[in-house]
Design a protein around this motif. Structure first.
Motif, PDB file in Angstrom:
ATOM      1  N   ASN A   1       0.845  -1.199   0.000  1.00  0.00           N
ATOM      2  CA  ASN A   1       0.000   0.000   0.000  1.00  0.00           C
ATOM      3  C   ASN A   1       0.877   1.243   0.000  1.00  0.00           C
ATOM      4  OD1 ASN A   1      -2.419  -1.373   0.061  1.00  0.00           O
ATOM      5  ND2 ASN A   1      -2.772  -1.078   2.232  1.00  0.00           N
ATOM      6  N   ALA A   2       0.420   2.279  -0.715  1.00  0.00           N
ATOM      7  CA  ALA A   2       1.134   3.549  -0.774  1.00  0.00           C
ATOM      8  C   ALA A   2       0.260   4.627  -0.141  1.00  0.00           C
ATOM      9  CB  ALA A   2       1.458   3.903  -2.214  1.00  0.00           C
ATOM     10  N   TYR A   3       0.807   5.298   0.857  1.00  0.00           N
ATOM     11  CA  TYR A   3       0.068   6.313   1.606  1.00  0.00           C
ATOM     12  C   TYR A   3       0.550   7.700   1.192  1.00  0.00           C
ATOM     13  CZ  TYR A   3      -1.199   2.271   4.346  1.00  0.00           C
ATOM     14  OH  TYR A   3      -1.670   1.047   4.723  1.00  0.00           O
ATOM     15  N   PRO A   4      -0.367   8.626   0.947  1.00  0.00           N
ATOM     16  CA  PRO A   4       0.045   9.966   0.524  1.00  0.00           C
ATOM     17  C   PRO A   4       0.678  10.754   1.669  1.00  0.00           C
ATOM     18  CG  PRO A   4      -2.327   9.920   0.873  1.00  0.00           C
ATOM     19  CD  PRO A   4      -1.829   8.511   1.038  1.00  0.00           C
ATOM     20  N   VAL A   5       1.520  11.702   1.288  1.00  0.00           N
ATOM     21  CA  VAL A   5       2.083  12.662   2.239  1.00  0.00           C
ATOM     22  C   VAL A   5       1.631  14.034   1.762  1.00  0.00           C
ATOM     23  CG1 VAL A   5       4.194  13.635   3.223  1.00  0.00           C
ATOM     24  CG2 VAL A   5       4.066  11.194   2.722  1.00  0.00           C
ATOM     25  N   ARG A   6       0.864  14.718   2.584  1.00  0.00           N
ATOM     26  CA  ARG A   6       0.324  16.029   2.224  1.00  0.00           C
ATOM     27  C   ARG A   6       0.896  17.078   3.165  1.00  0.00           C
ATOM     28  NH1 ARG A   6      -5.150  13.130   1.961  1.00  0.00           N
ATOM     29  NH2 ARG A   6      -5.118  12.306  -0.155  1.00  0.00           N
ATOM     30  N   ASP A   7       1.534  18.093   2.602  1.00  0.00           N
ATOM     31  CA  ASP A   7       2.155  19.162   3.399  1.00  0.00           C
ATOM     32  C   ASP A   7       3.098  18.589   4.453  1.00  0.00           C
ATOM     33  OD1 ASP A   7       0.748  21.154   1.986  1.00  0.00           O
ATOM     34  OD2 ASP A   7      -0.990  20.893   3.295  1.00  0.00           O
ATOM     35  N   ASP A   8       3.881  17.601   4.049  1.00  0.00           N
ATOM     36  CA  ASP A   8       4.848  16.921   4.928  1.00  0.00           C
ATOM     37  C   ASP A   8       4.210  16.188   6.096  1.00  0.00           C
ATOM     38  OD1 ASP A   8       7.007  17.632   3.348  1.00  0.00           O
ATOM     39  OD2 ASP A   8       7.333  19.505   4.427  1.00  0.00           O
ATOM     40  N   ILE A   9       2.941  15.813   5.952  1.00  0.00           N
ATOM     41  CA  ILE A   9       2.236  15.044   6.975  1.00  0.00           C
ATOM     42  C   ILE A   9       1.779  13.717   6.361  1.00  0.00           C
ATOM     43  CG2 ILE A   9       0.259  14.950   8.543  1.00  0.00           C
ATOM     44  CD1 ILE A   9       0.335  18.050   8.502  1.00  0.00           C
ATOM     45  N   PRO A  10       2.269  12.575   6.862  1.00  0.00           N
ATOM     46  CA  PRO A  10       1.822  11.284   6.343  1.00  0.00           C
ATOM     47  C   PRO A  10       0.345  11.052   6.665  1.00  0.00           C
ATOM     48  CG  PRO A  10       3.794  11.039   7.692  1.00  0.00           C
ATOM     49  CD  PRO A  10       3.306  12.427   7.881  1.00  0.00           C
ATOM     50  N   VAL A  11      -0.415  10.633   5.656  1.00  0.00           N
ATOM     51  CA  VAL A  11      -1.834  10.329   5.836  1.00  0.00           C
ATOM     52  C   VAL A  11      -1.954   8.806   5.861  1.00  0.00           C
ATOM     53  CG1 VAL A  11      -4.161  10.638   4.947  1.00  0.00           C
ATOM     54  CG2 VAL A  11      -2.457  12.451   4.629  1.00  0.00           C
ATOM     55  N   LEU A  12      -1.906   8.229   7.058  1.00  0.00           N
ATOM     56  CA  LEU A  12      -1.875   6.776   7.217  1.00  0.00           C
ATOM     57  C   LEU A  12      -3.278   6.236   7.464  1.00  0.00           C
ATOM     58  CD1 LEU A  12       1.363   6.446   9.352  1.00  0.00           C
ATOM     59  CD2 LEU A  12       1.103   6.336   6.869  1.00  0.00           C
ATOM     60  N   LEU A  13      -4.130   6.431   6.495  1.00  0.00           N
ATOM     61  CA  LEU A  13      -5.503   5.937   6.545  1.00  0.00           C
ATOM     62  C   LEU A  13      -5.681   4.911   5.434  1.00  0.00           C
ATOM     63  CD1 LEU A  13      -7.343   9.358   6.935  1.00  0.00           C
ATOM     64  CD2 LEU A  13      -6.875   7.686   8.733  1.00  0.00           C
ATOM     65  N   LEU A  14      -6.220   3.756   5.771  1.00  0.00           N
ATOM     66  CA  LEU A  14      -6.412   2.715   4.759  1.00  0.00           C
ATOM     67  C   LEU A  14      -7.300   3.185   3.617  1.00  0.00           C
ATOM     68  CD1 LEU A  14      -6.727  -0.447   7.023  1.00  0.00           C
ATOM     69  CD2 LEU A  14      -4.844   0.168   5.527  1.00  0.00           C
ATOM     70  N   ASP A  15      -8.292   4.029   3.918  1.00  0.00           N
ATOM     71  CA  ASP A  15      -9.174   4.537   2.868  1.00  0.00           C
ATOM     72  C   ASP A  15      -8.456   5.468   1.891  1.00  0.00           C
ATOM     73  OD1 ASP A  15     -11.289   3.134   3.921  1.00  0.00           O
ATOM     74  OD2 ASP A  15     -12.141   4.826   4.995  1.00  0.00           O
ATOM     75  N   GLU A  16      -7.346   6.050   2.309  1.00  0.00           N
ATOM     76  CA  GLU A  16      -6.580   6.974   1.460  1.00  0.00           C
ATOM     77  C   GLU A  16      -5.430   6.264   0.723  1.00  0.00           C
ATOM     78  OE1 GLU A  16      -6.970  10.381   0.995  1.00  0.00           O
ATOM     79  OE2 GLU A  16      -8.859  10.244   2.120  1.00  0.00           O
ATOM     80  N   ALA A  17      -5.158   5.016   1.062  1.00  0.00           N
ATOM     81  CA  ALA A  17      -4.025   4.299   0.482  1.00  0.00           C
ATOM     82  C   ALA A  17      -4.307   3.905  -0.961  1.00  0.00           C
ATOM     83  CB  ALA A  17      -3.724   3.051   1.300  1.00  0.00           C
ATOM     84  N   ARG A  18      -3.225   3.953  -1.751  1.00  0.00           N
ATOM     85  CA  ARG A  18      -3.279   3.446  -3.128  1.00  0.00           C
ATOM     86  C   ARG A  18      -2.845   1.989  -3.046  1.00  0.00           C
ATOM     87  NH1 ARG A  18       0.641   2.857  -6.673  1.00  0.00           N
ATOM     88  NH2 ARG A  18       2.079   4.230  -5.549  1.00  0.00           N
ATOM     89  N   LYS A  19      -3.687   1.107  -3.558  1.00  0.00           N
ATOM     90  CA  LYS A  19      -3.416  -0.330  -3.487  1.00  0.00           C
ATOM     91  C   LYS A  19      -2.360  -0.724  -4.523  1.00  0.00           C
ATOM     92  CE  LYS A  19      -6.794  -0.648  -0.568  1.00  0.00           C
ATOM     93  NZ  LYS A  19      -6.496  -0.191   0.737  1.00  0.00           N
ATOM     94  N   PRO A  20      -1.562  -1.750  -4.235  1.00  0.00           N
ATOM     95  CA  PRO A  20      -0.565  -2.192  -5.209  1.00  0.00           C
ATOM     96  C   PRO A  20      -1.227  -2.748  -6.458  1.00  0.00           C
ATOM     97  CG  PRO A  20      -0.652  -3.705  -3.349  1.00  0.00           C
ATOM     98  CD  PRO A  20      -1.550  -2.554  -3.035  1.00  0.00           C
ATOM     99  N   ALA A  21      -0.529  -2.594  -7.565  1.00  0.00           N
ATOM    100  CA  ALA A  21      -1.074  -3.067  -8.854  1.00  0.00           C
ATOM    101  C   ALA A  21      -1.012  -4.567  -8.977  1.00  0.00           C
ATOM    102  CB  ALA A  21      -0.311  -2.435 -10.004  1.00  0.00           C
TER     103      ALA A  21
END
Length: 54
Positions: free
Chosen positions: A34-54
């Motif tokens: 899973n890939a989790y976004p980092v917004r404004d240098d803050i990791p967003v560690l929410l499963l709903d926000e994760a990009r799933k592996p291909a």
């Protein structure tokens, strides 16, 4: 992305508890892929926000 290395040592994937590595503007899990976004240098560690592996 400008994250403190000490932070990267302690945060884990909320899905499988494996380590996260910075790749571009995301943190990617070494376990489940899973890939989790980092917004404004803050990791967003929410499963709903994760990009799933291909």
């Amino acid at each position: 992305m400008n994250l403190d290395p000490k932070l990267l040592d302690i945060i884990r994937c909320p899905g499988c508890r494996e380590t996260l590595s910075p790749e571009g503007e995301e943190l990617v899990c070494s376990g489940c892929g899973n890939a989790y976004p980092v917004r404004d240098d803050i990791p967003v560690l929410l499963l709903d926000e994760a990009r799933k592996p291909a």
